[in-house]
Design an enzyme around this catalytic site. Structure first.
Site, PDB file in Angstrom:
ATOM      1  N   GLY A   1       3.250  18.738   0.416  1.00  0.00           N
ATOM      2  CA  GLY A   1       3.745  19.588  -0.667  1.00  0.00           C
ATOM      3  C   GLY A   1       5.180  20.020  -0.413  1.00  0.00           C
ATOM      4  O   GLY A   1       5.833  19.534   0.517  1.00  0.00           O
TER       5      GLY A   1
ATOM      6  N   THR B   1       6.391  23.313   0.113  1.00  0.00           N
ATOM      7  CA  THR B   1       6.624  24.417   1.060  1.00  0.00           C
ATOM      8  C   THR B   1       6.740  23.886   2.485  1.00  0.00           C
ATOM      9  O   THR B   1       7.563  24.340   3.276  1.00  0.00           O
ATOM     10  CB  THR B   1       5.497  25.463   0.957  1.00  0.00           C
ATOM     11  OG1 THR B   1       5.330  25.827  -0.414  1.00  0.00           O
ATOM     12  CG2 THR B   1       5.795  26.688   1.790  1.00  0.00           C
TER      13      THR B   1
ATOM     14  N   ALA C   1      -0.743  25.628   0.042  1.00  0.00           N
ATOM     15  CA  ALA C   1      -1.960  25.802  -0.751  1.00  0.00           C
ATOM     16  C   ALA C   1      -1.565  26.048  -2.197  1.00  0.00           C
ATOM     17  O   ALA C   1      -0.445  26.463  -2.483  1.00  0.00           O
ATOM     18  CB  ALA C   1      -2.784  26.972  -0.228  1.00  0.00           C
ATOM     19  N   ASP C   2      -2.499  25.784  -3.085  1.00  0.00           N
ATOM     20  CA  ASP C   2      -2.228  26.047  -4.505  1.00  0.00           C
ATOM     21  C   ASP C   2      -2.604  27.475  -4.871  1.00  0.00           C
ATOM     22  O   ASP C   2      -2.017  28.066  -5.770  1.00  0.00           O
ATOM     23  CB  ASP C   2      -3.007  25.060  -5.382  1.00  0.00           C
ATOM     24  CG  ASP C   2      -2.588  23.644  -5.085  1.00  0.00           C
ATOM     25  OD1 ASP C   2      -1.390  23.342  -5.294  1.00  0.00           O
ATOM     26  OD2 ASP C   2      -3.398  22.864  -4.588  1.00  0.00           O
TER      27      ASP C   2
ATOM     28  N   GLY D   1      -4.836  20.602  -2.890  1.00  0.00           N
ATOM     29  CA  GLY D   1      -4.963  19.313  -3.559  1.00  0.00           C
ATOM     30  C   GLY D   1      -4.089  19.180  -4.779  1.00  0.00           C
ATOM     31  O   GLY D   1      -4.096  18.158  -5.450  1.00  0.00           O
ATOM     32  N   GLY D   2      -3.277  20.215  -5.038  1.00  0.00           N
ATOM     33  CA  GLY D   2      -2.351  20.125  -6.182  1.00  0.00           C
ATOM     34  C   GLY D   2      -1.416  18.927  -6.012  1.00  0.00           C
ATOM     35  O   GLY D   2      -0.985  18.305  -6.958  1.00  0.00           O
TER      36      GLY D   2
ATOM     37  N   GLU E   1      -5.594  16.312   4.493  1.00  0.00           N
ATOM     38  CA  GLU E   1      -5.288  17.703   4.864  1.00  0.00           C
ATOM     39  C   GLU E   1      -6.517  18.377   5.454  1.00  0.00           C
ATOM     40  O   GLU E   1      -6.446  19.048   6.484  1.00  0.00           O
ATOM     41  CB  GLU E   1      -4.806  18.493   3.635  1.00  0.00           C
ATOM     42  CG  GLU E   1      -3.421  18.112   3.163  1.00  0.00           C
ATOM     43  CD  GLU E   1      -3.045  18.783   1.859  1.00  0.00           C
ATOM     44  OE1 GLU E   1      -3.950  19.203   1.104  1.00  0.00           O
ATOM     45  OE2 GLU E   1      -1.836  18.902   1.598  1.00  0.00           O
TER      46      GLU E   1
END
Ligand code: DER
Length: 233
Positions: free
Chosen positions: A30, A32, A87-88, A99-100, A107
């Site tokens: 992701g 971040t 995390a989403d 899982g976004g 993960e």
């Protein structure tokens, strides 16, 4: 932007507090996590840190290689000291939606092999209940041939609506790093017993993994708009 500086401050805090010499660190996926990898590279250079990184996706692998960080895998290092991931959404029990970015399977595997999973996120991920802020649904990785019966089964068992995640830069559905499809389960009831739901979801034939991370994360660092960082344990 305020969001980017929030992500960055959370990432720096987590790397500085949880990575030291000889740490084997799982690198999440992701946007971040990009800041965390940049901080890792900075510290390796300035402190001559000796660390090894395990990716949780092609994206994480590219990041590690681009920053010339030592890369390893679960075959060589089946036990990690720490996994740092995004995390989403995070609820008041430290239950996560992940899982976004479509990387939830590796993960969760890498997180399960780590002594501790440390979550880094901006303030928009910090919720009381799952679904308060994240509206894109709970991601579920499935074997492609079964996505329709699984969709039907989830809607019949738990309500809400389940959608096959379609690709933006490619015709057809998103295909994960593992060759599977992703279903996004939306409009779910927010007062579910997520541990019970997760067990039932995981038993549906063809479900490979869910984006519900329950009792896995040890701590979450939320970057705030003012650059400060809020911790949740
Ligand atoms: O897909 C994932 O689980 C990622 O961790 C992702 O959800 C977090 O993405 P972000 O850091 O870009 O918000």
């Amino acid at each position: 932007s305020a969001l980017d500086s929030a992500k960055k401050s959370a990432a720096i805090k987590a790397v500085d507090l949880h990575v030291q010499n000889n740490t084997v660190v799982g690198v999440g996926s992701g946007s971040t996590v990009v800041y965390a990898v940049e901080r890792l590279a900075e510290r390796v250079k300035s402190e001559k840190l000796n660390i090894q990184c395990i990716p949780t996706s092609f994206q994480a692998r590219q990041l590690i290689i681009q920053h010339r960080l030592p890369i390893t895998d679960l075959e060589v290092n089946p036990k990690l000291d720490v996994c740092i991931d995004g995390a989403d959404e995070v609820d008041c029990n430290l239950t996560l939606i992940k899982g976004g970015g479509g990387c939830l399977l590796q993960e969760k595997i890498v997180a399960s092999c780590s002594k501790e999973l440390i979550i880094i996120a901006d303030y928009t991920k910090n919720s009381q209940k799952l679904g308060d802020q994240y509206k894109k649904g709970i991601p579920i990785e499935v074997v492609p041939m079964a996505y329709v019966p699984i969709k039907t089964q989830i809607e019949n068992l738990f309500g809400g609506t389940v959608e096959l995640r379609m690709a933006k830069a490619k015709a057809g559905p998103v295909v994960t790093d593992n060759g599977n499809f992703i279903l996004d389960w939306k409009n779910f009831q927010q007062d579910y017993d997520w541990e019970d739901v997760n067990k039932k979801l995981s038993l549906i034939p063809g479900v490979v993994e869910t984006g519900l991370f329950i009792k896995i994360a040890k701590k979450a660092y939320f970057g705030l708009a003012d650059g400060s960082v809020k911790e949740q344990v």
